[in-house]
Design a protein around this motif. Structure first.
Motif, mmCIF file in Angstrom:
data_model
loop_
_atom_site.group_PDB
_atom_site.id
_atom_site.type_symbol
_atom_site.label_atom_id
_atom_site.label_comp_id
_atom_site.label_asym_id
_atom_site.label_seq_id
_atom_site.Cartn_x
_atom_site.Cartn_y
_atom_site.Cartn_z
ATOM 1 N N ASP A 120 -55.340 -7.181 -18.842
ATOM 2 C CA ASP A 120 -55.645 -8.654 -19.271
ATOM 3 C C ASP A 120 -54.584 -9.649 -18.747
ATOM 4 O OD1 ASP A 120 -58.506 -8.133 -20.201
ATOM 5 O OD2 ASP A 120 -57.368 -7.412 -22.124
ATOM 6 N N VAL A 121 -55.193 -10.476 -17.880
ATOM 7 C CA VAL A 121 -54.189 -11.723 -16.891
ATOM 8 C C VAL A 121 -54.560 -12.385 -17.579
ATOM 9 C CG1 VAL A 121 -53.589 -9.972 -15.348
ATOM 10 C CG2 VAL A 121 -55.300 -11.758 -15.005
ATOM 11 N N SER A 170 -38.375 -23.265 -3.305
ATOM 12 C CA SER A 170 -38.950 -23.922 -3.064
ATOM 13 C C SER A 170 -40.232 -22.602 -4.217
ATOM 14 C CB SER A 170 -41.179 -24.324 -2.342
ATOM 15 O OG SER A 170 -41.936 -24.022 -2.539
ATOM 16 N N THR A 171 -40.606 -23.128 -5.346
ATOM 17 C CA THR A 171 -41.160 -21.390 -6.235
ATOM 18 C C THR A 171 -42.960 -22.398 -6.596
ATOM 19 O OG1 THR A 171 -39.494 -21.805 -7.048
ATOM 20 C CG2 THR A 171 -41.120 -20.291 -8.547
ATOM 21 N N PHE A 172 -43.780 -21.038 -5.476
ATOM 22 C CA PHE A 172 -45.419 -21.698 -6.390
ATOM 23 C C PHE A 172 -45.365 -21.422 -7.834
ATOM 24 C CE2 PHE A 172 -49.355 -19.056 -6.688
ATOM 25 C CZ PHE A 172 -50.061 -19.726 -6.656
ATOM 26 N N ARG A 173 -46.233 -22.019 -8.653
ATOM 27 C CA ARG A 173 -46.506 -21.489 -9.756
ATOM 28 C C ARG A 173 -48.051 -21.438 -10.176
ATOM 29 N NH1 ARG A 173 -41.417 -20.801 -11.922
ATOM 30 N NH2 ARG A 173 -39.929 -22.883 -11.327
ATOM 31 N N ALA A 174 -47.886 -20.112 -10.442
ATOM 32 C CA ALA A 174 -49.316 -20.114 -11.091
ATOM 33 C C ALA A 174 -50.447 -20.469 -12.124
ATOM 34 C CB ALA A 174 -49.807 -18.667 -10.717
ATOM 35 N N GLY A 179 -53.690 -16.716 -8.735
ATOM 36 C CA GLY A 179 -52.500 -17.017 -8.635
ATOM 37 C C GLY A 179 -51.671 -15.307 -9.408
ATOM 38 N N ILE A 180 -51.689 -15.356 -9.917
ATOM 39 C CA ILE A 180 -51.270 -14.229 -11.293
ATOM 40 C C ILE A 180 -50.870 -13.182 -10.954
ATOM 41 C CG2 ILE A 180 -50.657 -13.251 -13.491
ATOM 42 C CD1 ILE A 180 -51.172 -15.909 -14.766
ATOM 43 N N LEU A 181 -51.874 -12.585 -10.839
ATOM 44 C CA LEU A 181 -52.609 -10.987 -9.698
ATOM 45 C C LEU A 181 -51.880 -11.275 -8.293
ATOM 46 C CD1 LEU A 181 -56.038 -10.493 -10.584
ATOM 47 C CD2 LEU A 181 -54.433 -8.967 -11.001
ATOM 48 N N ILE A 182 -51.404 -12.470 -7.896
ATOM 49 C CA ILE A 182 -50.758 -12.399 -6.408
ATOM 50 C C ILE A 182 -49.489 -12.691 -6.226
ATOM 51 C CG2 ILE A 182 -50.808 -14.235 -4.493
ATOM 52 C CD1 ILE A 182 -53.721 -14.862 -4.635
#
Length: 333
Positions: A120-121, A170-174, A179-182
Motif C-alpha cells: 500500500d503506497v 534537479s530532483t522530482f518530488r512525488a 509518482g511514488i510508484l514511478i
C-alpha cells in the motif's frame, strides 16, 4: 521494495483518465510495464499487450499494480476475483488506493497462505513535523492546476528530465501514489493527517545547494471543492520560488463536479500566487503547461501561441513538445 516489472490492472475503468496511475507508469517507466489486464467493459487502453495472469507471469511480471484511480479510492468488489487469483498465481499486489489492501481480510489471508506481499503506497511511513515556515536553501518549483488530473505530475517529471538533460541539479518530488510508484519514493500527501500536510512537504524538500531545484508534483486544485486543501498544503509547505500553471483545454467542468466550471488561467495565477507569497514573497509564475492530448497538432500549437500571448508567459505541452520553455524560464530566475 516493490518487485518489477508490473502487470498493470485497469479493471473496469470507465474512461482513460480513470487509469491515470497505470498510464503514468507506462509513460515514465515503460521498462516496468509488461502488459495490461482489462476486465469486461473497461474503457481504458494503454496500448500494451493484453495478458491474462498466467501469460503475464510467464512473461516475467512480478507485481500486479492496481492502475485505476477511482473516486474515493475504493477496491471494487468486482476486482476481488482477479486480485485473489493474482496472489494465487504468484504475484504480489501494489495499490495506491485509499482503500488499503491490508484492510481486506480475504486478500490478507490469501497473501499469507501464498507467501505474497501486499504493498500500500498510500501509507505515510514517516512521522512528519508540523510546518514551521522557515526559509530553506535551494530552489523549488510547484505545478498548480485549473483542475485535478490536468498534467501536473507529467509537467513536473518533464521539467525534471529536461533539467537533468542540461546538467542542472534537479530532483522530482512525488506527492501522490502514481509518482511514488514511478520513482519509488515520496509523500502520499492526501493520506497525511491535515495538521502535518504542509510539514510533510517541508520534510520532502529540505535545504539543498543554492542551484538545486526541487520539482514538486502538484495535487488537486485550489478551485476544486473536494481537493483544494491538499493544494494549499503544497503551496505553503513547498514555499515555491516558481509556479507553473497547468491546464487541460477540452474539459467542460471540474473533474467529478458537473456543476462547477473550470477557472480561468488568470484566476489560478492570481489566487495561487497570492497564497504562495504568504510563505515566499519572492515567488513568481513562470510559465504554463497545457495538456493538449485532446487537440490535433496544428490546433495544439495555435492554442499554445494564443495562451502565451494572452498571459505573457511561455506556454508548452511539456510531454508532447518538450519542457524547454519552462526550464528556460526557471533557469533565468
Amino acid at each position: 521494495m516493490i518487485e518489477t516489472p508490473y502487470l498493470l490492472f485497469l479493471g473496469d475503468a470507465p474512461d482513460p483518465l480513470a487509469a491515470k496511475v497505470a498510464q503514468g507508469i507506462k509513460d515514465w517507466r515503460p521498462e516496468n510495464a509488461i502488459a495490461q489486464f482489462r476486465m469486461e467493459g473497461c474503457k481504458a487502453d494503454l496500448k500494451l499487450p493484453d495478458m491474462d495472469l498466467a501469460e503475464a507471469k510467464a512473461a516475467g511480471a512480478k507485481t500486479l499494480v492496481i492502475g485505476v484511480a477511482n473516486r474515493g479510492g475504493v477496491i471494487s468488489a468486482a476486482w476481488k476475483k482477479v486480485l485473489v487469483a493474482a496472489l494465487e498465481e504468484g504475484f504480489d499486489l501494489a495499490s495506491g488506493l485509499h482503500n488499503l489492501l491490508r484492510e481486506e481480510p480475504d486478500l490478507v489471508a490469501v497473501a499469507e497462505a501464498c507467501g505474497r506481499k501486499l504493498h500500500d503506497v498510500r501509507i505515510p511511513t514517516v512521522k512528519y513535523p508540523i510546518a514551521n515556515g522557515e526559509k530553506r536553501t535551494g530552489k523549488r518549483m510547484l505545478a498548480v492546476g485549473t483542475d485535478c488530473s490536468v498534467g501536473k505530475m507529467y509537467t513536473a517529471l518533464a521539467v525534471d528530465a529536461e533539467m537533468r538533460e542540461r546538467g542542472m541539479k534537479s530532483t522530482f518530488r512525488a506527492t501522490g501514489q502514481t509518482g511514488i510508484l514511478i520513482t519509488g519514493d515520496g509523500v502520499p500527501l492526501d493520506a497525511v493527517i491535515a495538521d502535518f500536510m504542509a510539514g510533510s512537504i517541508e520534510w520532502l524538500t529540505p535545504d539543498n545547494d543554492p542551484d538545486h531545484w526541487d520539482i514538486i508534483e502538484g495535487q488537486g486544485s485550489l478551485f476544486h471543492v473536494s481537493y483544494s486543501g491538499v493544494t494549499l498544503a503544497l503551496i505553503h509547505g513547498g514555499q515555491p520560488d516558481a509556479l507553473v500553471l497547468c491546464h487541460e483545454p477540452t474539459r467542460e467542468h471540474m473533474r467529478g463536479l458537473p456543476g462547477y466550471k473550470l477557472p480561468s488561467l488568470e484566476a489560478v495565477r492570481d489566487m495561487a500566487l497570492q497564497l504562495a507569497q504568504v510563505a515566499n514573497p519572492d515567488c513568481k509564475v513562470v510559465g504554463i503547461a497545457v495538456n493538449t492530448a485532446g487537440l490535433g497538432e496544428d490546433e495544439a500549437r495555435g492554442y499554445l501561441a494564443k495562451v502565451s500571448a494572452r498571459m505573457d508567459l511561455p506556454a508548452t505541452d511539456p510531454y508532447r513538445f518538450g519542457a524547454g520553455p519552462l526550464v528556460d524560464a526557471l533557469a533565468a530566475l
